[in-house]
Design an enzyme around this catalytic site. Structure first.
Site, PDB file in Angstrom:
ATOM      1  N   CYS A  63       0.804  -1.227   0.000  1.00 43.55           N
ATOM      2  CA  CYS A  63       0.000   0.000   0.000  1.00 43.55           C
ATOM      3  C   CYS A  63       0.837   1.277   0.000  1.00 43.55           C
ATOM      4  O   CYS A  63       1.897   1.302   0.630  1.00 43.55           O
ATOM      5  CB  CYS A  63      -0.932   0.012   1.208  1.00 43.55           C
ATOM      6  SG  CYS A  63      -2.155  -1.315   1.156  1.00 43.55           S
ATOM      7  N   PRO A  64       0.366   2.283  -0.745  1.00 41.26           N
ATOM      8  CA  PRO A  64      -0.876   2.352  -1.537  1.00 41.26           C
ATOM      9  C   PRO A  64      -0.758   1.725  -2.931  1.00 41.26           C
ATOM     10  O   PRO A  64      -1.724   1.702  -3.673  1.00 41.26           O
ATOM     11  CB  PRO A  64      -1.120   3.854  -1.654  1.00 41.26           C
ATOM     12  CG  PRO A  64       0.259   4.438  -1.670  1.00 41.26           C
ATOM     13  CD  PRO A  64       1.074   3.582  -0.735  1.00 41.26           C
ATOM     14  N   GLY A  65       0.459   1.250  -3.298  1.00 47.97           N
ATOM     15  CA  GLY A  65       0.556   0.528  -4.561  1.00 47.97           C
ATOM     16  C   GLY A  65       1.608   1.042  -5.534  1.00 47.97           C
ATOM     17  O   GLY A  65       1.523   0.757  -6.731  1.00 47.97           O
ATOM     18  N   GLY A  66       2.589   1.785  -5.048  1.00 52.31           N
ATOM     19  CA  GLY A  66       3.619   2.318  -5.933  1.00 52.31           C
ATOM     20  C   GLY A  66       4.379   1.243  -6.688  1.00 52.31           C
ATOM     21  O   GLY A  66       4.618   1.365  -7.896  1.00 52.31           O
ATOM     22  N   LYS A 112      16.742  -0.850   4.509  1.00 51.56           N
ATOM     23  CA  LYS A 112      16.952   0.461   5.119  1.00 51.56           C
ATOM     24  C   LYS A 112      18.314   0.470   5.819  1.00 51.56           C
ATOM     25  O   LYS A 112      18.652  -0.458   6.558  1.00 51.56           O
ATOM     26  CB  LYS A 112      15.841   0.776   6.120  1.00 51.56           C
ATOM     27  CG  LYS A 112      14.428   0.533   5.579  1.00 51.56           C
ATOM     28  CD  LYS A 112      14.138   1.300   4.297  1.00 51.56           C
ATOM     29  CE  LYS A 112      12.775   0.934   3.723  1.00 51.56           C
ATOM     30  NZ  LYS A 112      12.495   1.597   2.434  1.00 51.56           N
TER      31      LYS A 112
END
Length: 365
Positions: free
Chosen positions: A221-224, A306
């Site tokens: 989410c949101p779907g990139g 990260k």
């Protein structure tokens, strides 16, 4: 020319320097790195005159995580006369490179260099003509020949050098030029698109990024990232407790699983791609991908790690080595690549591809 110049993201010069120093030492090539904080590049000066050329031949560029480009350069040309900047540059290249296939006039990726970029665009055409007259550059571009780089670090100051087309970044300044799609749910979509450009040869896109493949996006989410898969007509399992963009759900290509990405288990066996961009400890994410590969749940994976605030290079090297060793112990043969991409910030992007010794097994996916 006894220096290797490496472009990098500003602020990551120390990581880039540590990486090239380590890899040079393993080749028994010795020298020292010159680092200027937030400059966007590193210089590794070799003690022996021919070692810089040897470095850019023998160190696979794809194994460098923090470097965007790798080339041999000579001494810095300072105070180039405004009435004739070309002659000193051409003089540096005579006897060094012949019949190069491409010219790139570049700058560091810093805010201070943006004005220099305008000059570079104008300067490229007359310089290209002069290099062709001296037979240093072919009349037509040839991507199988060496590349001439003119690297301006300030007005009237540049490094002159070259790279090998079979062991460099094929992109100008080492940066794929991508445009943000107006209908994408988030700018993170560019990270996955850049990863495809960097990790997958264009002549393999039709097979490895083809329509109809099944994919899983963990932390979707949101779907990139899902957007990039849908755009290539893949069928996507989007895994996230949050809300997916309506535009993606309306395509009919996305099935939304409201599950924690670390707990999701696929119920089908035809998943080709696993992608993952979750904000979590890098070791935990790497272990998750390792588990997927060990269980043969996917064929290829792209994911982000990260970075910690300190000892980034050491931490990344440790995590990737552990991942490789664990997969090997489980009889899983993989290729692992990692890169600090242009659209990454405090993270790196990793690509893992499972390789079978028998080609026929690849057709299972």
């Amino acid at each position: 020319m006894n220096k290797v110049a490496l472009y990098c993201r500003p602020g990551f010069e120390k990581e880039c320097a540590a990486e090239i120093t380590d890899k040079a030492g393993k080749k028994e090539i010795y020298g020292f790195a010159r680092v200027k904080e937030n400059s966007g590049y590193v210089l590794f000066e070799c003690y022996q005159p021919d070692d810089a050329d040897r470095l850019i031949r023998e160190i696979p560029f794809k194994e460098l995580i923090f470097a965007r480009q790798m080339l041999v350069v000579g001494e810095l040309l300072k105070d180039l006369p405004q009435e004739d900047r070309i002659t000193p540059i051409v003089g540096m290249l005579i006897g060094v490179v012949e019949r190069a296939g491409e010219l790139r006039v570049e700058v560091p990726d810093t805010n201070e260099s943006k004005e220099l970029m305008k000059f570079c665009r104008k300067f490229t055409v007359p310089l290209r003509n002069a290099l062709r007259q001296e037979k240093l550059l072919l009349a037509k571009e040839n991507h199988n020949r060496p590349v001439i780089h003119i690297f301006f670090i300030a007005p009237g100051c540049c490094y002159v050098g070259y790279s090998y087309s079979n062991n460099n970044s094929r992109f100008y300044m080492g940066i794929p030029r991508l445009k943000f799609p107006s209908d994408a749910p988030s700018r993170s979509t560019l990270k996955l698109e850049e990863a495809f450009h960097v990790f997958i040869p264009y002549d393999e896109w039709e097979e490895r990024l083809s329509s109809g493949l099944h994919a899983v996006d963990l932390g979707a989410c949101p779907g990139g990232w899902t957007y990039q898969l849908v755009k290539r007509s893949m069928l996507v399992h989007a895994v996230d407790n949050g809300r997916m963009a309506d535009s993606l759900m309306e395509t009919g290509q996305v099935k939304h699983h409201r599950v924690d990405g670390f707990k999701f288990e696929p119920t089908v066996k035809n998943i080709y791609w696993l992608v993952c961009d979750m904000v979590e400890k890098p070791a935990k994410v790497a272990q998750l991908i390792t588990d997927w590969m060990t269980k043969s749940w996917c064929r290829e994976a792209i994911f982000n790690l990260k970075l910690p605030m300190k000892k980034r290079n050491e931490e990344v090297a440790h995590i990737l080595l552990k991942m490789e060793q664990q997969l090997k112990e489980n009889g899983v043969n993989v290729q692992i690549q990692a890169k600090h991409l242009y659209h990454d910030r405090e993270e790196i992007t990793v690509h893992v591809r499972r390789i079978w010794s028998v080609y026929a097994h690849e057709r299972d996916y």
